[in-house]
Scaffold this motif. Structure first.
Motif, short mmCIF file in Angstrom:
data_model
loop_
_atom_site.label_atom_id
_atom_site.label_comp_id
_atom_site.label_asym_id
_atom_site.label_seq_id
_atom_site.Cartn_x
_atom_site.Cartn_y
_atom_site.Cartn_z
N GLY A 59 11.19 -108.71 150.07
CA GLY A 59 10.23 -108.63 151.13
C GLY A 59 8.86 -108.56 150.85
O GLY A 59 8.35 -108.82 149.79
N ASP A 62 3.92 -107.08 154.86
CA ASP A 62 3.84 -107.71 156.25
C ASP A 62 5.19 -108.30 156.76
O ASP A 62 5.25 -108.21 158.16
CB ASP A 62 3.02 -108.90 156.10
CG ASP A 62 1.56 -108.51 155.69
OD1 ASP A 62 1.07 -107.34 156.10
OD2 ASP A 62 0.94 -109.17 154.95
N ASP A 63 6.11 -108.61 155.85
CA ASP A 63 7.48 -109.21 156.58
C ASP A 63 8.54 -108.75 155.70
O ASP A 63 8.67 -109.45 154.61
CB ASP A 63 7.30 -110.73 156.69
CG ASP A 63 8.65 -111.16 157.15
OD1 ASP A 63 9.65 -110.66 157.28
OD2 ASP A 63 8.72 -112.47 157.19
N SER A 65 11.69 -109.24 155.67
CA SER A 65 12.64 -110.33 155.52
C SER A 65 12.20 -111.43 154.68
O SER A 65 12.97 -112.38 154.53
CB SER A 65 13.27 -110.84 156.75
OG SER A 65 12.25 -111.40 157.64
N ALA A 66 10.91 -111.51 154.19
CA ALA A 66 10.30 -112.65 153.52
C ALA A 66 11.09 -112.62 152.11
O ALA A 66 11.46 -111.58 151.76
CB ALA A 66 8.88 -112.61 153.41
#
Length: 357
Positions: A59, A62-63, A65-66
């Motif tokens: 991840g 900021d995200d 799940s990225a």
């Protein structure tokens, strides 16, 4: 010995499933540059980091799940990449500036790329990510990272130590675990967890293990004072019973996920929490009131410093810790090895060896 031009290697070709790992028998043998050595690999241990980097599962800030790789300080991963951190082998070639008398040494690789002259880990990287690692017949690395260890352990046994035990030692060092204190270890049957049990004992501390069903006896055998079976009843009550009502000074957590808040509840006031993994889920809920009203310390930890590595070598040479080999696989069966690794039906470490070994 004659160095071939080509070798076998497992290449990570991108983020994704096992199909992104390609066994190539026609990959160029690397040439050592100035200050480097070439080793003929004899064994390389497997780690969770290999899987998470392949999956791009780290991840971003900021995200969560990225798809992202391991470093927060800027990506150094390029494809194809040869992974593999826990490498043991024999020096068969040297670059300019390296004493040729080192040829023939059996070495354990300190896989860390420190990027600094001090013991700060603010810009840490590692072999198998920022440069090629040991899932291959040959590997080049800085000569200073190739260490002779005075031990009669086999190459496979020696390959169980570096990443897991170095990570565990750094966790305990950050948490300032000392003799007589109690440390609760989650994920205790894995490579890092089983290492922490032994490393805690080496410090004179008292480890209590949290492990899956059927692994209780193995945890006691490697040094756990008591074992709490994961998923069986209330965790806080089970730990209280296992510690005979004595306080838990440190939690060394490799699991995360839904257990997180329970672990903070279990800690004594002014206790210390340290983590280097999140195999049950990286995004957790934190009640800040528990943290500040109990005066808790929370530490993130990854890899280890040069000083941590020196202590690890000392533990190996003095036999304060011992290898835990959970299985050995030929390099050509890497997919099977990593599938078994992800199933977690073993205790200790899985090790991969080049086919001709």
């Amino acid at each position: 010995m004659t160095i071939p031009e080509k070798m076998a290697a497992v290449l990570l070709t991108g983020h994704g499933g096992l199909e992104k790992l390609v066994y190539d028998t026609d990959f160029p043998v690397p040439t050592p540059a100035e200050g480097e050595v070439l080793i003929r690999v004899t064994a390389c241990g497997m780690n969770n980091t290999d899987v998470w980097v392949r999956e791009g599962a780290y991840g971003t800030e900021d995200d969560p799940s990225a798809v992202s790789t391991w470093r927060r300080q800027g990506n150094t991963l390029t494809f194809p990449r040869i992974q593999g951190t826990d490498t043991v082998g024999h020096i068969v070639g040297v670059g300019a500036g390296v004493d040729p008398r080192r040829i023939g040494e059996r070495v354990m690789v300190d896989f860390s790329i420190y990027n600094r002259d001090d013991d700060s880990l603010a810009d840490i990287d590692y072999m198998g990510h920022g440069r090629d690692g040991g899932y291959a017949d040959y590997m080049v690395l800085p000569a200073e990272n190739a260490h002779v260890v005075a031990t009669d352990l086999t190459d496979v046994e020696l390959a169980t130590f570096c990443c897991a035990y170095l990570t565990g030692e750094r966790m305990l060092e950050r948490a300032r675990l000392v003799a007589g204190e109690r440390v609760l270890v989650t994920g205790a049957s894995g490579g890092v967890g089983s290492a922490i049990i032994q490393l805690a004992r080496a410090r004179g501390a008292i480890p209590i293990a949290v492990a899956g069903p059927g692994k209780e006896a193995a945890m006691l055998e490697i040094g756990a004072e008591a074992v709490v079976t994961r998923g069986k009843g209330d965790l806080a009550e089970a730990v209280h019973s296992a510690s005979r009502g004595q306080p838990i000074d440190v939690v060394a957590d490799l699991v995360g996920g839904p257990l997180f808040n329970d672990l903070l509840k279990i800690l004594r006031p002014e206790g210390r929490y340290t983590t280097a993994g999140a195999i049950a889920g990286p995004v957790v809920q934190l009640d800040l009131r528990t943290m500040y009203l109990k005066q808790l310390e929370l530490h993130g930890s990854s890899q280890g410093s040069r000083a941590d590595f020196r202590r690890l070598v000392g533990y190996i040479e003095s036999r304060k810790i011992r290898p835990l080999v959970g299985g050995v696989y030929p390099l050509s069966e890497f997919h099977r090895a990593q599938t078994d690794f992800m199933a977690k039906n073993f205790v200790g470490k899985l090790v991969v060896v080049p086919d001709q070994r």
